[in-house]
Design an enzyme around this catalytic site. Structure first.
Site, short mmCIF file in Angstrom:
data_model
loop_
_atom_site.label_atom_id
_atom_site.label_comp_id
_atom_site.label_asym_id
_atom_site.label_seq_id
_atom_site.Cartn_x
_atom_site.Cartn_y
_atom_site.Cartn_z
N SER A 128 0.84 -1.20 0.00
CA SER A 128 0.00 0.00 0.00
C SER A 128 0.87 1.25 0.00
O SER A 128 1.96 1.26 0.59
CB SER A 128 -0.86 -0.02 1.27
N TYR A 156 -1.56 -0.52 10.67
CA TYR A 156 -1.82 -1.21 9.40
C TYR A 156 -0.61 -1.06 8.46
O TYR A 156 -0.13 -2.04 7.89
CB TYR A 156 -3.09 -0.63 8.75
N LYS A 160 2.11 -3.84 6.75
CA LYS A 160 2.43 -3.95 5.31
C LYS A 160 3.94 -3.85 5.10
O LYS A 160 4.53 -4.60 4.33
CB LYS A 160 1.72 -2.85 4.52
P1 NAD Z 1 -11.05 -6.49 1.10
O1 NAD Z 1 -11.31 -6.48 2.57
O2 NAD Z 1 -12.20 -6.26 0.20
O3 NAD Z 1 -10.36 -7.86 0.68
C1 NAD Z 1 -9.57 -8.60 1.57
C2 NAD Z 1 -10.09 -10.03 1.58
O4 NAD Z 1 -9.32 -10.80 2.50
C3 NAD Z 1 -11.55 -10.10 2.05
O5 NAD Z 1 -12.31 -10.85 1.11
C4 NAD Z 1 -11.47 -10.83 3.39
O6 NAD Z 1 -12.61 -11.65 3.62
C5 NAD Z 1 -10.19 -11.63 3.22
N1 NAD Z 1 -9.57 -11.99 4.49
C6 NAD Z 1 -9.35 -11.20 5.57
N2 NAD Z 1 -8.74 -11.91 6.53
C7 NAD Z 1 -8.56 -13.16 6.04
C8 NAD Z 1 -7.99 -14.36 6.56
N3 NAD Z 1 -7.49 -14.42 7.80
N4 NAD Z 1 -7.96 -15.46 5.78
C9 NAD Z 1 -8.49 -15.43 4.53
N5 NAD Z 1 -9.05 -14.34 4.00
C10 NAD Z 1 -9.09 -13.22 4.74
O7 NAD Z 1 -9.89 -5.45 0.83
P2 NAD Z 1 -9.34 -4.89 -0.54
O8 NAD Z 1 -9.62 -3.44 -0.58
O9 NAD Z 1 -9.74 -5.75 -1.67
O10 NAD Z 1 -7.79 -5.05 -0.26
C11 NAD Z 1 -7.05 -6.16 -0.74
C12 NAD Z 1 -5.60 -6.01 -0.33
O11 NAD Z 1 -5.09 -4.78 -0.82
C13 NAD Z 1 -5.38 -5.98 1.18
O12 NAD Z 1 -4.19 -6.65 1.47
C14 NAD Z 1 -5.25 -4.50 1.48
O13 NAD Z 1 -4.48 -4.29 2.63
C15 NAD Z 1 -4.54 -4.02 0.22
N6 NAD Z 1 -4.75 -2.61 -0.07
C16 NAD Z 1 -6.01 -2.11 -0.15
C17 NAD Z 1 -6.21 -0.76 -0.45
C18 NAD Z 1 -7.60 -0.18 -0.48
O14 NAD Z 1 -7.73 1.04 -0.34
N7 NAD Z 1 -8.65 -0.94 -0.69
C19 NAD Z 1 -5.12 0.05 -0.71
C20 NAD Z 1 -3.84 -0.49 -0.65
C21 NAD Z 1 -3.68 -1.84 -0.32
C1 WQD Z 2 -9.17 9.74 1.11
C2 WQD Z 2 -9.23 11.23 1.39
C3 WQD Z 2 -9.46 11.76 3.72
C4 WQD Z 2 -13.39 10.06 4.31
C5 WQD Z 2 -6.70 4.71 3.11
C6 WQD Z 2 -5.58 3.98 3.76
C7 WQD Z 2 -4.63 3.50 2.71
C8 WQD Z 2 -5.34 2.71 1.64
C9 WQD Z 2 -6.50 3.45 1.09
C10 WQD Z 2 -5.26 0.40 2.27
C11 WQD Z 2 -8.42 11.62 2.62
C12 WQD Z 2 -10.66 12.21 2.94
C13 WQD Z 2 -12.21 10.47 3.73
C14 WQD Z 2 -14.34 11.04 4.73
C15 WQD Z 2 -12.83 12.76 3.96
N1 WQD Z 2 -5.89 1.49 2.16
N2 WQD Z 2 -11.92 11.78 3.57
N3 WQD Z 2 -14.00 12.37 4.51
O1 WQD Z 2 -6.87 7.71 3.86
O2 WQD Z 2 -6.08 8.07 1.48
O3 WQD Z 2 -6.14 5.82 2.41
O4 WQD Z 2 -7.34 3.86 2.17
O5 WQD Z 2 -4.12 0.17 2.08
O6 WQD Z 2 -3.71 2.71 3.39
O7 WQD Z 2 -4.91 4.85 4.65
O8 WQD Z 2 -8.24 6.90 1.89
O9 WQD Z 2 -10.59 7.00 1.24
O10 WQD Z 2 -10.01 7.04 3.69
O11 WQD Z 2 -9.47 9.02 2.29
O12 WQD Z 2 -12.58 13.95 3.81
O13 WQD Z 2 -15.41 10.75 5.26
O14 WQD Z 2 -10.59 11.57 1.70
O15 WQD Z 2 -9.11 12.68 4.70
O16 WQD Z 2 -7.86 12.86 2.34
P1 WQD Z 2 -6.78 7.24 2.48
P2 WQD Z 2 -9.66 7.42 2.30
#
Ligand code: NAD
Ligand code: WQD
Length: 368
Positions: A128, A156, A160
């Site tokens: 991430s 978190y 990562k």
């Molecule tokens: P998500 O929660 O939709 O998907 C994660 C999946 O993992 C879910 O289906 C959940 O049921 C499964 N899971 C959780 N714990 C588990 C376990 N112990 N065993 C098996 N399955 C399990 O999240 P996402 O947004 O699709 O994110 C996917 C990956 O990308 C994650 O590793 C997340 O940290 C990373 N990521 C997400 C974002 C974001 O903003 N969505 C940004 C950067 C990185």
């Molecule tokens: C985006 C922008 C908020 C909600 C997070 C994790 C990051 C990644 C993606 C997993 C920010 C603003 C949000 C609201 C707002 N996840 N905001 N009002 O914080 O960039 O990233 O999700 O890896 O690790 O930190 O994403 O969608 O929460 O926020 O003003 O009700 O929107 O302050 O600037 P963020 P977000």
């Protein structure tokens, strides 16, 4: 004819489901393991409705190595893993840190052990942009390149960064061991990609697949979607006193289909170049403020969306915009969808499925 077999952990989740779909469309065989902690098995049906192919699905917790072993035993053809399964709520991670380390770090240890026991040698990991923390602390690091020093600011993000290091150490050790034994060909087989995602957005243009988190969403776009549906009165804008063009914070919103495609390019790169370990940013390179997003989503919905300025959210940073040129150059990957596409697709998904996967897809999909 399949071109390879991929185990996708967390494959019924948001990004995992789009990646499973992209893999099937590219003729990979896909085996999903997911505990359904934050997703629904209905996703498997939706993937099949869209592409006509069904991934194998196992309800497996990644912290359970024996259960993972059984899946690898049943599918000896699996030669790649894409590892999404994780807990991902930043705020919650500060409240129950041990649970985050147990699942995100401990789960990856079981997975790597099981891969090692089954000689599965390629892993693509969901990292991430959050690992960079506040990149504005360095001059010239916005947009953020991969060589920006990492410095997560929440639990978190620490999990990562820890997993990035663990995979790096693991791949390095496997390579060194094989080289020591004089087996360069074996050494080359061990490869890992650390994909640092920026902010995923959007849904499938069909309107039948999208993000459907269990519980209360905390990300900007799912919250805006709830405002548009009337499930929430207004959006709270977390701070309008940042040093940006309109005072609100800047993020790099990438369409989830582009993000999913990035995983295919990374897999191909590992197969063709055997790089050992590589990190790539997956983002668009374009930053948008919170106000830009309220406006863009309002255009997709067809009306202005109500908001109110609130104090900054703890831990938020001014700007997380990717410099994606390394992935563009080395992987040959570039984003194809616009922010407008992401907003339109998200709205179509939200309007069609106000209850997410808890409702049937439209009849036209079931008839075909
Ligand atoms: P998500 O929660 O939709 O998907 C994660 C999946 O993992 C879910 O289906 C959940 O049921 C499964 N899971 C959780 N714990 C588990 C376990 N112990 N065993 C098996 N399955 C399990 O999240 P996402 O947004 O699709 O994110 C996917 C990956 O990308 C994650 O590793 C997340 O940290 C990373 N990521 C997400 C974002 C974001 O903003 N969505 C940004 C950067 C990185
Ligand atoms: C985006 C922008 C908020 C909600 C997070 C994790 C990051 C990644 C993606 C997993 C920010 C603003 C949000 C609201 C707002 N996840 N905001 N009002 O914080 O960039 O990233 O999700 O890896 O690790 O930190 O994403 O969608 O929460 O926020 O003003 O009700 O929107 O302050 O600037 P963020 P977000």
């Amino acid at each position: 004819m399949t071109v390879g077999s991929v185990l996708v952990t967390g494959g019924t989740g948001y990004i995992g489901s789009f990646t499973a779909l992209a893999l099937l469309e590219a003729d990979y065989k896909v085996v999903i393991v997911d505990s359904l902690y934050n997703s629904s098995e209905e996703v498997v049906n939706r993937i099949e409705l869209i592409c006509g192919k069904r991934p194998d699905f196992y309800n497996v917790d990644i912290t359970n190595k024996e259960a993972l072993d059984k899946v690898f035993d049943e599918h000896p053809d699996i030669d790649n893993v894409i590892h999404f399964a994780a807990l991902k709520a930043v705020g919650e991670s500060g409240e129950i840190p041990l649970e985050y380390y147990r699942v995100n770090v401990g789960g990856t240890i079981s997975l790597l052990r099981s891969m090692e026991d089954h000689n599965v040698t390629n892993i693509v990991f969901s990292s991430s942009a959050t690992v960079y923390g506040d990149a504005t602390r360095f001059p010239d690091m916005i947009p953020i390149p991969e060589h920006c020093p990492i410095g997560p600011t929440n639990t978190y993000g620490h999990t990562k960064a820890t997993v990035e290091q663990m995979i790096t150490d693991f791949i390095t050790a496997k390579r060194n061991m094989a080289k020591k034994a004089g087996n360069d060909a074996e050494a080359e087989k061990w490869n890992g990609a650390l994909l640092r995602y920026f902010n995923p957005a959007g849904a499938h243009p069909s309107g039948i697949m999208g993000e459907d988190p269990a519980g209360v969403p905390y990300n900007l776009l799912p919250l805006l979607a709830q405002v548009a549906l009337g499930k929430r009165e207004k959006l709270l804008v977390f701070g309008d006193d940042y040093n940006s063009k309109d005072g609100t914070a800047i993020r790099d919103y990438i369409h989830v289909i582009d993000l999913a495609r990035g995983h295919l390019f990374a897999l191909n790169y590992l197969r063709d170049h055997h790089p050992g370990l590589k990190a790539w940013n997956l983002g668009t390179g374009r930053g948008s403020t919170v106000y830009d997003m309220i406006k863009a989503f309002g255009v997709a919905v067809g009306r202005d969306l109500p908001y109110q300025v609130a104090p900054r959210r703890q831990g938020d940073v001014l700007d997380l915009t990717a410099n994606p040129s390394l992935a563009n150059k080395e992987l040959g990957w570039k984003t194809e969808f616009t922010l407008e596409d992401a907003c339109k697709d998200l709205w179509r998904w939200t309007e069609n499925n106000p209850e997410g996967y808890r409702q049937q897809p439209p009849q036209e999909f079931l008839d075909n």
